[in-house]
Design a protein around this motif. Sequence first.
Motif, short mmCIF file in Angstrom:
data_model
loop_
_atom_site.label_atom_id
_atom_site.label_comp_id
_atom_site.label_asym_id
_atom_site.label_seq_id
_atom_site.Cartn_x
_atom_site.Cartn_y
_atom_site.Cartn_z
N MET A 191 0.85 -1.18 0.00
CA MET A 191 0.00 0.00 0.00
C MET A 191 0.89 1.24 0.00
SD MET A 191 -3.00 -1.21 2.62
CE MET A 191 -1.87 -2.05 3.73
N SER A 192 0.98 1.89 -1.12
CA SER A 192 1.92 3.00 -1.27
C SER A 192 1.21 4.34 -1.38
CB SER A 192 2.80 2.78 -2.50
OG SER A 192 1.99 2.66 -3.66
N GLY A 193 -0.10 4.40 -1.12
CA GLY A 193 -0.83 5.65 -1.26
C GLY A 193 -0.27 6.73 -0.36
N ARG A 194 -0.26 7.94 -0.86
CA ARG A 194 0.19 9.09 -0.07
C ARG A 194 -0.68 10.28 -0.43
NH1 ARG A 194 5.33 10.65 0.07
NH2 ARG A 194 4.86 12.86 -0.18
N PHE A 195 -0.82 11.17 0.52
CA PHE A 195 -1.59 12.38 0.27
C PHE A 195 -0.76 13.38 -0.52
CE2 PHE A 195 -4.03 10.71 3.85
CZ PHE A 195 -5.33 11.01 3.47
N GLU A 196 -1.44 14.06 -1.42
CA GLU A 196 -0.82 15.12 -2.21
C GLU A 196 -1.64 16.39 -2.01
OE1 GLU A 196 1.91 14.75 -3.80
OE2 GLU A 196 2.14 12.57 -3.94
N PRO A 197 -0.98 17.55 -2.02
CA PRO A 197 -1.71 18.81 -1.82
C PRO A 197 -2.61 19.14 -3.01
CG PRO A 197 0.59 19.25 -2.35
CD PRO A 197 0.48 17.77 -2.18
N LEU A 198 -3.74 19.76 -2.72
CA LEU A 198 -4.64 20.24 -3.75
C LEU A 198 -4.44 21.74 -3.95
CD1 LEU A 198 -8.03 18.50 -2.81
CD2 LEU A 198 -6.65 18.08 -4.87
N PRO A 199 -4.59 22.23 -5.17
CA PRO A 199 -4.50 23.68 -5.39
C PRO A 199 -5.55 24.40 -4.54
CG PRO A 199 -4.49 22.50 -7.49
CD PRO A 199 -4.82 21.49 -6.42
N GLY A 200 -5.12 25.40 -3.83
CA GLY A 200 -6.05 26.15 -3.00
C GLY A 200 -6.26 25.57 -1.62
N GLY A 201 -5.57 24.48 -1.29
CA GLY A 201 -5.68 23.87 0.03
C GLY A 201 -6.36 22.52 0.00
N GLY A 202 -6.18 21.75 1.05
CA GLY A 202 -6.75 20.41 1.10
C GLY A 202 -5.77 19.38 0.61
N ALA A 203 -6.24 18.15 0.49
CA ALA A 203 -5.37 17.04 0.13
C ALA A 203 -6.14 16.02 -0.68
CB ALA A 203 -4.80 16.39 1.39
#
Length: 203
Positions: free
Chosen positions: A1-13
């Motif tokens: 399981m290699s999932g990772r959070f990435e930033p979203l433009p304008g905030g959030g993930a």
Amino acid sequence: MSGRFEPLPGGGAAIALDEVEISILRSLAMQLAELIGPGDQPAGGEDPLAALFADGPSKPPEDPALARLFPDAYSPPDRQLGAREEQEAREASAEFRRFTENDLRARKRDDALTVVRDLDSLASGASAGAPGVLELAPEKARHWLGALNDLRLAIGTRLEVTDEADGGELLGLPDSDPRKPMVMAYFWLGGLQETLIETLMPE
């Protein structure tokens, strides 16, 4: 399981999760919500508004994982306390717990159930066999961060992990050890938590 959070433009993930990852995360979050429970609730016939002002418990939970999630507010210092000081610390902790634990319990349960609801929504809209992409607004991301932290604390307590060094030794367990799935979940959740923190940190 290699999932990772990435930033979203304008905030959030955002994070891509496959069916297995969704199932595991959902199961863990549901178990956390059940472990936390609703706390002490008034009997069915009482005014629900009164529950908002009801006193909470004054003693720590007996379950070690719950005690880790709801620790005493006043931990004993390194120095030796006298009998009177110990009693005062216990009374202060009990008083603080009485006025705060119900709210804290509700918040932690809401964090866990937010994860469950988000995963249910992702699973219902995902294509068969393809990872779904979960996008979290900043407020939702904070709920997730709280739930991931609580999950790691609870699992770490079950594994008797007292620091990261202890946890590292557990990675060497053989696959036949019944603790191995819990160990892998512990470190996977740690990776998710770390990358989610990174997305929420201001640049």
